[in-house]
Design a protein around this motif. Structure first.
Motif, PDB file in Angstrom:
ATOM      1  N   TYR A 114       0.745  -1.143  -0.047  1.00 26.53           N
ATOM      2  CA  TYR A 114      -0.039   0.015   0.073  1.00 26.53           C
ATOM      3  C   TYR A 114       0.830   1.200   0.015  1.00 26.53           C
ATOM      4  CZ  TYR A 114       1.032   0.929   4.768  1.00 26.53           C
ATOM      5  OH  TYR A 114       1.852   1.058   5.996  1.00 26.53           O
ATOM      6  N   GLU A 115       1.937   1.153   0.245  1.00 23.49           N
ATOM      7  CA  GLU A 115       2.921   2.483   0.244  1.00 23.49           C
ATOM      8  C   GLU A 115       3.413   2.943  -1.094  1.00 23.49           C
ATOM      9  OE1 GLU A 115       6.119   0.915   2.874  1.00 23.49           O
ATOM     10  OE2 GLU A 115       5.034   0.841   4.595  1.00 23.49           O
ATOM     11  N   GLU A 116       3.235   1.999  -1.992  1.00 28.22           N
ATOM     12  CA  GLU A 116       3.772   2.234  -3.275  1.00 28.22           C
ATOM     13  C   GLU A 116       2.714   2.621  -4.193  1.00 28.22           C
ATOM     14  OE1 GLU A 116       6.073  -1.041  -4.768  1.00 28.22           O
ATOM     15  OE2 GLU A 116       6.838  -1.253  -2.709  1.00 28.22           O
ATOM     16  N   PHE A 117       2.367   4.113  -4.436  1.00 26.80           N
ATOM     17  CA  PHE A 117       1.197   4.303  -5.255  1.00 26.80           C
ATOM     18  C   PHE A 117       1.597   5.651  -5.958  1.00 26.80           C
ATOM     19  CE2 PHE A 117       0.396   5.822  -0.927  1.00 26.80           C
ATOM     20  CZ  PHE A 117       0.010   7.058  -1.244  1.00 26.80           C
ATOM     21  N   ASP A 118       1.120   6.299  -7.128  1.00 26.30           N
ATOM     22  CA  ASP A 118       1.490   7.384  -7.825  1.00 26.30           C
ATOM     23  C   ASP A 118       0.612   8.345  -7.364  1.00 26.30           C
ATOM     24  OD1 ASP A 118       3.441   6.088  -9.365  1.00 26.30           O
ATOM     25  OD2 ASP A 118       1.841   5.304 -10.863  1.00 26.30           O
ATOM     26  N   GLU A 119      -0.683   8.098  -7.131  1.00 28.04           N
ATOM     27  CA  GLU A 119      -1.671   9.227  -6.861  1.00 28.04           C
ATOM     28  C   GLU A 119      -2.406   8.654  -5.418  1.00 28.04           C
ATOM     29  OE1 GLU A 119      -4.143  10.903  -9.808  1.00 28.04           O
ATOM     30  OE2 GLU A 119      -2.718  10.797 -10.891  1.00 28.04           O
ATOM     31  N   PHE A 120      -2.817   9.544  -4.456  1.00 31.61           N
ATOM     32  CA  PHE A 120      -3.598   8.876  -3.426  1.00 31.61           C
ATOM     33  C   PHE A 120      -4.623   8.056  -3.732  1.00 31.61           C
ATOM     34  CE2 PHE A 120      -5.900   8.826   0.424  1.00 31.61           C
ATOM     35  CZ  PHE A 120      -4.972   8.705   1.344  1.00 31.61           C
ATOM     36  N   LYS A 121      -5.442   8.500  -4.685  1.00 26.68           N
ATOM     37  CA  LYS A 121      -6.656   7.616  -5.200  1.00 26.68           C
ATOM     38  C   LYS A 121      -6.340   6.275  -5.531  1.00 26.68           C
ATOM     39  CE  LYS A 121      -7.109   9.201  -9.809  1.00 26.68           C
ATOM     40  NZ  LYS A 121      -7.794   9.400 -11.146  1.00 26.68           N
ATOM     41  N   ASP A 122      -5.088   6.132  -6.030  1.00 30.85           N
ATOM     42  CA  ASP A 122      -4.701   4.720  -6.456  1.00 30.85           C
ATOM     43  C   ASP A 122      -4.471   3.750  -5.115  1.00 30.85           C
ATOM     44  OD1 ASP A 122      -4.237   5.683  -8.859  1.00 30.85           O
ATOM     45  OD2 ASP A 122      -1.960   5.649  -8.629  1.00 30.85           O
ATOM     46  N   ASN A 123      -4.685   4.203  -3.894  1.00 32.16           N
ATOM     47  CA  ASN A 123      -4.665   3.403  -2.610  1.00 32.16           C
ATOM     48  C   ASN A 123      -5.846   3.298  -1.965  1.00 32.16           C
ATOM     49  OD1 ASN A 123      -2.776   2.273  -1.101  1.00 32.16           O
ATOM     50  ND2 ASN A 123      -2.514   4.007   0.234  1.00 32.16           N
ATOM     51  N   ASP A 124      -7.171   3.596  -2.784  1.00 32.85           N
ATOM     52  CA  ASP A 124      -8.381   3.661  -2.107  1.00 32.85           C
ATOM     53  C   ASP A 124      -8.791   2.229  -1.747  1.00 32.85           C
ATOM     54  OD1 ASP A 124      -8.540   6.296  -2.428  1.00 32.85           O
ATOM     55  OD2 ASP A 124     -10.108   6.226  -4.029  1.00 32.85           O
ATOM     56  N   ILE A 125      -8.476   1.292  -2.452  1.00 34.02           N
ATOM     57  CA  ILE A 125      -8.768  -0.161  -2.071  1.00 34.02           C
ATOM     58  C   ILE A 125      -8.032  -0.613  -0.655  1.00 34.02           C
ATOM     59  CG2 ILE A 125      -6.712  -1.205  -3.268  1.00 34.02           C
ATOM     60  CD1 ILE A 125      -8.809  -3.322  -4.425  1.00 34.02           C
ATOM     61  N   PHE A 126      -7.096   0.051  -0.429  1.00 26.69           N
ATOM     62  CA  PHE A 126      -6.513  -0.274   0.888  1.00 26.69           C
ATOM     63  C   PHE A 126      -7.138   0.394   2.213  1.00 26.69           C
ATOM     64  CE2 PHE A 126      -3.135  -1.798  -2.010  1.00 26.69           C
ATOM     65  CZ  PHE A 126      -3.118  -3.273  -1.438  1.00 26.69           C
ATOM     66  N   LEU A 127      -7.655   1.554   1.891  1.00 21.59           N
ATOM     67  CA  LEU A 127      -7.822   2.594   3.151  1.00 21.59           C
ATOM     68  C   LEU A 127      -8.921   1.875   4.121  1.00 21.59           C
ATOM     69  CD1 LEU A 127      -8.632   5.956   1.301  1.00 21.59           C
ATOM     70  CD2 LEU A 127      -6.614   5.037   2.446  1.00 21.59           C
ATOM     71  N   SER A 128      -9.775   1.071   3.936  1.00 21.92           N
ATOM     72  CA  SER A 128     -10.534   0.375   4.914  1.00 21.92           C
ATOM     73  C   SER A 128      -9.698  -0.780   5.510  1.00 21.92           C
ATOM     74  CB  SER A 128     -11.886  -0.244   4.425  1.00 21.92           C
ATOM     75  OG  SER A 128     -11.652  -1.266   3.628  1.00 21.92           O
ATOM     76  N   ASN A 129      -9.155  -1.089   4.901  1.00 22.22           N
ATOM     77  CA  ASN A 129      -8.216  -2.193   5.586  1.00 22.22           C
ATOM     78  C   ASN A 129      -6.947  -1.528   6.207  1.00 22.22           C
ATOM     79  OD1 ASN A 129      -9.402  -4.736   4.760  1.00 22.22           O
ATOM     80  ND2 ASN A 129      -8.827  -4.439   2.569  1.00 22.22           N
TER      81      ASN A 129
END
Length: 74
Positions: free
Chosen positions: A41-56
């Protein structure tokens, strides 16, 4: 190299299996919990790319007894 999650888990003497088990209790799939443990989850270009992990990530923060922001800060 350790992920942020692994560093925080080490501080409270939590092992991989314990982390995965606690994440599963909170409804997180094992593959996703492993990805969080490994820091994917630490590796993403834009914050929205990380949305799938937020609840987890909220679940991981609860397991590790930290705020969600702690997992996102470098």
């Amino acid at each position: 190299m350790h992920s942020k999650v692994q560093e925080l888990a080490e501080k409270i003497n939590m092992k991989f299996d314990d982390f995965i088990g606690e994440m599963r209790k909170r409804g997180c799939s094992e593959p996703t919990a492993v990805k969080i443990w490994n820091g994917f989850y630490e590796e993403f270009d834009e914050f929205k790319d990380n949305d799938i992990f937020l609840s987890n990530l909220r679940k991981a923060a609860d397991v590790l007894r930290v705020s969600t922001g702690t997992l996102l800060s470098k």
